[in-house]
Design a protein around this motif. Structure first.
Motif, PDB file in Angstrom:
ATOM      1  N   CYS A 103     -22.977 -22.962 -57.319  1.00 31.85           N
ATOM      2  CA  CYS A 103     -23.336 -22.365 -58.324  1.00 31.85           C
ATOM      3  C   CYS A 103     -21.816 -23.719 -59.711  1.00 31.85           C
ATOM      4  O   CYS A 103     -22.005 -23.436 -60.544  1.00 31.85           O
ATOM      5  CB  CYS A 103     -22.898 -21.344 -59.317  1.00 31.85           C
ATOM      6  N   ASP A 139     -25.503 -17.319 -59.630  1.00 29.95           N
ATOM      7  CA  ASP A 139     -25.052 -17.775 -61.076  1.00 29.95           C
ATOM      8  C   ASP A 139     -24.744 -16.270 -62.339  1.00 29.95           C
ATOM      9  O   ASP A 139     -24.056 -16.886 -63.149  1.00 29.95           O
ATOM     10  CB  ASP A 139     -26.529 -18.345 -61.526  1.00 29.95           C
ATOM     11  N   GLU A 142     -26.972 -24.725 -57.239  1.00 25.33           N
ATOM     12  CA  GLU A 142     -26.529 -23.838 -57.174  1.00 25.33           C
ATOM     13  C   GLU A 142     -26.126 -23.556 -55.510  1.00 25.33           C
ATOM     14  O   GLU A 142     -25.007 -23.232 -55.211  1.00 25.33           O
ATOM     15  CB  GLU A 142     -27.366 -22.397 -57.540  1.00 25.33           C
TER      16      GLU A 142
END
Length: 332
Positions: free
Chosen positions: A198, A272, A180
């Motif tokens: 992400c 995310d 991420e």
């Protein structure tokens, strides 16, 4: 979004027939039976703190490093020990500078036989650059990421610890996304590229661990462990799942955690949950620290070497963890 309001399970109509030849009219009675309420377990902030400390003990968890592999194995083994069916999704992705990253998305499925599911997720990797460190000489070195990475995972591991003996009505999937935090560093002078953050959730969104995967909703935890952290209502979350945002924040206030959960509008954060929604259309909410007094909006320790165990506060972990547990145990 699908409302997180209580759902009820209907059973077929029960037809009660009076005695034949009695002259009484047949009656049909529709009966609806609600699933019983569950008692929400007590979230243990000491336990969550330990899980964060354990991650930090491996060192920075940057893809392509031994520390990264060792921590991945620990996370998968811990979820399995807590009763989850574990899938480790391995993949190769490309970073902003074309570096090939070997990543692992770690997925723990609780009650995988159930079709109704909730998704809880966090990222477990750490930033390979301390691009906001006050010391320029330290900006190309990786951070420990106690808060940024470690805290969300620590809270979810503590929740996972309860799910075997205290199952929820819907099944729960816990996902620790990788890569991420490998986005373009602010101190690098390189052309802008979209979607450099992400990388793990982008990969999973296009290659879910279950075909046609869907969850009723998702909750992302990112930077949820710092002392006196404030969680404003993040703007993508308000677009994806406004009712769920207010549901979570209302529960936090009901439980007495209003000092942490602020009804103000926070940032518009690429995280995310954006890719979970983009690829699988799962309405998702990001519980993420917001500091309107900071130039970065994330606190002075964000993406610096000050992001270590010294800034982790058990009261904040408790506020977030107990709120999320209350949300999932109320679902029918």
């Amino acid at each position: 979004m699908k409302n997180s309001v209580l759902c009820f399970m209907a059973i077929p109509l029960l037809f009660i027939a009076c005695g034949q030849g009695s002259g009484n009219q047949q009656r049909s009675v529709a009966t609806t039976i609600a699933k019983p309420d569950l008692i929400t377990p007590e979230f243990n902030a000491d336990s969550a703190y330990y899980f964060i400390e354990k991650q930090v003990s491996f060192g920075p968890r940057v893809p392509n490093t031994p520390e990264h592999i060792a921590c991945a194995e620990y996370l998968a083994e811990t979820l399995e020990r807590f009763g989850a069916e574990v899938i480790v999704q391995e993949a190769e992705v490309r970073a902003f500078d074309n570096t090939r990253l070997n990543i692992r998305n770690i997925i723990g499925q609780f009650q995988p036989e159930k079709s109704e599911r909730l998704l809880l997720f966090a990222h477990w990797d750490t930033r390979p650059f301390a691009d906001h460190d006050p010391d320029p000489a330290m900006r190309n070195t990786p951070i420990l990421g106690a808060n940024d990475g470690g805290s969300g995972v620590g809270v979810l591991l503590e929740i996972a610890r309860h799910l075997q003996e205290n199952p929820t009505h819907p099944g729960i999937d816990i996902i620790f996304f990788d890569a991420e935090d490998y986005g373009i560093p602010d101190h690098f002078h390189v052309p802008y590229k979209p979607d450099t953050w992400c990388l793990g959730s982008q990969y999973w969104g296009q290659n879910p661990h279950v075909r046609n995967y869907y969850a009723r909703f998702g909750i992302l935890l990112d930077m949820v462990g710092a002392k006196d952290a404030q969680f404003y209502r993040e703007q993508h979350s308000l677009r994806f799942a406004p009712r769920l945002v207010d549901h979570i924040w209302n529960i936090a206030h009901e439980l007495g955690y209003g000092a942490w959960f602020n009804f103000g509008i926070g940032g518009l954060i690429t995280d995310d949950h954006v890719y979970v929604y983009k690829h699988l259309n799962i309405p998702s909410v990001n519980i993420i620290q917001h500091d309107p007094t900071s130039p970065t909006s994330f606190g002075s320790y964000w993406h610096t070497h000050a992001d270590n165990m010294d800034i982790i506060d058990k009261a904040t972990l408790k506020a977030v963890g107990q709120t999320v547990m209350e949300v999932i145990y109320r679902e029918k």
